[in-house]
Design an enzyme around this catalytic site. Structure first.
Site, PDB file in Angstrom:
ATOM      1  CD  GLU A 249       8.157 -33.163  65.649  1.00 48.28           C
ATOM      2  OE1 GLU A 249       7.356 -34.004  66.119  1.00 48.28           O
ATOM      3  OE2 GLU A 249       7.815 -32.022  65.329  1.00 48.28           O
TER       4      GLU A 249
ATOM      5  CG  HIS B 166       4.808 -32.776  68.067  1.00 52.13           C
ATOM      6  ND1 HIS B 166       4.978 -33.149  66.762  1.00 52.13           N
ATOM      7  CD2 HIS B 166       3.485 -32.455  68.183  1.00 52.13           C
ATOM      8  CE1 HIS B 166       3.835 -33.074  66.108  1.00 52.13           C
ATOM      9  NE2 HIS B 166       2.906 -32.649  66.957  1.00 52.13           N
TER      10      HIS B 166
HETATM   11  O1  LIG Z   1      -1.554 -33.426  64.696  1.00 58.02           O
HETATM   12  C1  LIG Z   1      -1.825 -33.256  65.883  1.00 58.02           C
HETATM   13  O2  LIG Z   1      -2.984 -33.355  66.335  1.00 58.02           O
HETATM   14  C2  LIG Z   1      -0.726 -32.904  66.829  1.00 58.02           C
HETATM   15  O3  LIG Z   1       0.448 -32.615  66.124  1.00 58.02           O
HETATM   16  C3  LIG Z   1      -0.494 -33.972  67.832  1.00 58.02           C
HETATM   17  O4  LIG Z   1      -0.166 -35.139  67.195  1.00 58.02           O
HETATM   18  P1  LIG Z   1       0.015 -36.498  68.027  1.00 58.02           P
HETATM   19  O5  LIG Z   1      -1.164 -37.331  67.776  1.00 58.02           O
HETATM   20  O6  LIG Z   1       1.227 -37.152  67.486  1.00 58.02           O
HETATM   21  O7  LIG Z   1       0.151 -36.149  69.462  1.00 58.02           O
END
Ligand SMILES: O=C(O)[C@H](O)COP(=O)(O)O
Length: 313
Positions: A265, A286
């Site tokens: 990603e 995501h």
């Molecule tokens: O691990 C998490 O809480 C989620 O995957 C979201 O991650 P982020 O902080 O990159 O939005």
């Protein structure tokens, strides 16, 4: 005191919550490795999301780092052992995005089970595919299978039960006699992974990415699932094998899938080709844990964690 923020967050909450602190807020710093190392070198605290790799060279350069605020709950981008050895505290924003992820999972389950929501373009062209869409399913009375039964999975379970589903889960870290199986909305059935995969109509992944969970949903696991079953991955990309999943969907061996997380990603060049032409597949970048509300909550909790640590240390 200096706090470096390397990925996006609510800037107003950041600035209001850490008055008198030298703040470096650059939401794109994660993609500037030299600046990242240079800025972190004299930082007291670092605030990151899931992309900043808090490991190796970055930690070596960060001699004065006292804590890391994680704007989420996944910790696979942080070398926890190295942080512990250096007495750097790590604070995940526990609970802050649970609802957001749970709502995404339920929405995906409903969308994919019903299968009626992809026809807008056809209707806009004047067609009327009613007959083709009449076999969509209901989730009422079906089984929701959760792989992992932590805080987010419990929020999903609560919502699935409210919609009339039975809930089963596989979580080897919860003992058979643990009170967690008796939730206030009803009993959750603990199953082996194979039994869960074979008997669930929806399978949703809620485990961290570790050596034990990497590739957990592989060709073999997919072959156990019902041909009508739906797989939802909001956990981490490496947990489900994307090539094996795409093949299973193309060959009709499972009914549908929603992927919010990926092995790489954002997608590197050519990566997305594995998903071209794959039917009944929802792809999102995501975003399951990211609503306006969750972004505010993770920002508030993280700023407070960092503020408290810097004041106390
Ligand atoms: O691990 C998490 O809480 C989620 O995957 C979201 O991650 P982020 O902080 O990159 O939005």
């Amino acid at each position: 005191m200096k706090v470096v923020v390397t990925e996006f967050m609510d800037e107003e909450i950041l600035r209001t919550g850490l008055p008198g602190v030298r703040l470096v807020y650059d939401p794109d710093m994660v993609d500037k490795p030299d600046a990242l190392v240079a800025e972190t070198a004299d930082a007291d605290a670092l605030i990151v999301r899931n992309r900043t790799q808090v490991k190796g060279a970055l930690l070596d350069a960060a001699g004065g780092l006292r804590c890391v605020g994680r704007l989420g709950v996944g910790l696979d981008n942080i070398d926890m052992a190295a942080c512990k050895a250096r007495e750097i505290a790590v604070y995940p924003a526990t609970g802050a995005n649970d609802i957001s992820v749970a709502e995404y999972v339920i929405a995906s389950a409903l969308l994919l089970t019903r299968g009626a929501f992809g026809a807008s373009a056809e209707l806009a062209q004047g067609r009327w595919p009613r007959q083709a869409l009449m076999n969509g399913g209901e989730i009422f009375g079906k089984r929701f299978g959760l792989v992992g039964f932590g805080a987010i999975a419990r929020q999903v379970a609560r919502r699935a039960a409210a919609l009339g589903m039975t809930v089963a889960t596989h979580d080897p870290f919860i003992a058979k006699d643990d009170a967690a199986w008796a939730q206030d909305f009803g009993r959750v059935e603990p199953l082996s992974l194979d039994a869960l995969l074979a008997s669930s109509d929806i399978v949703s992944l809620h485990v961290p990415l570790t050596d034990a969970t990497r590739g957990l949903i592989n060709e073999r696991a997919l072959s156990l699932m019902k041909p009508s079953a739906i797989l939802i991955n909001t956990a981490r990309g490496g947990v489900a094998d994307e090539h094996a999943l795409s093949r299973a969907l193309v060959e009709g061996r499972i009914g549908g899938a929603a992927l919010d997380v990926f092995e790489a990603e954002p997608f590197p060049q050519g990566y997305a080709s594995r998903f071209v032409g794959v039917p009944n597949l929802l792809l999102t970048p995501h975003i399951a844990g990211l609503t306006a509300e969750a972004n505010r909550r993770v920002s508030e909790i993280t700023v407070e964690n960092v503020r408290r640590h810097l004041l106390s240390a």
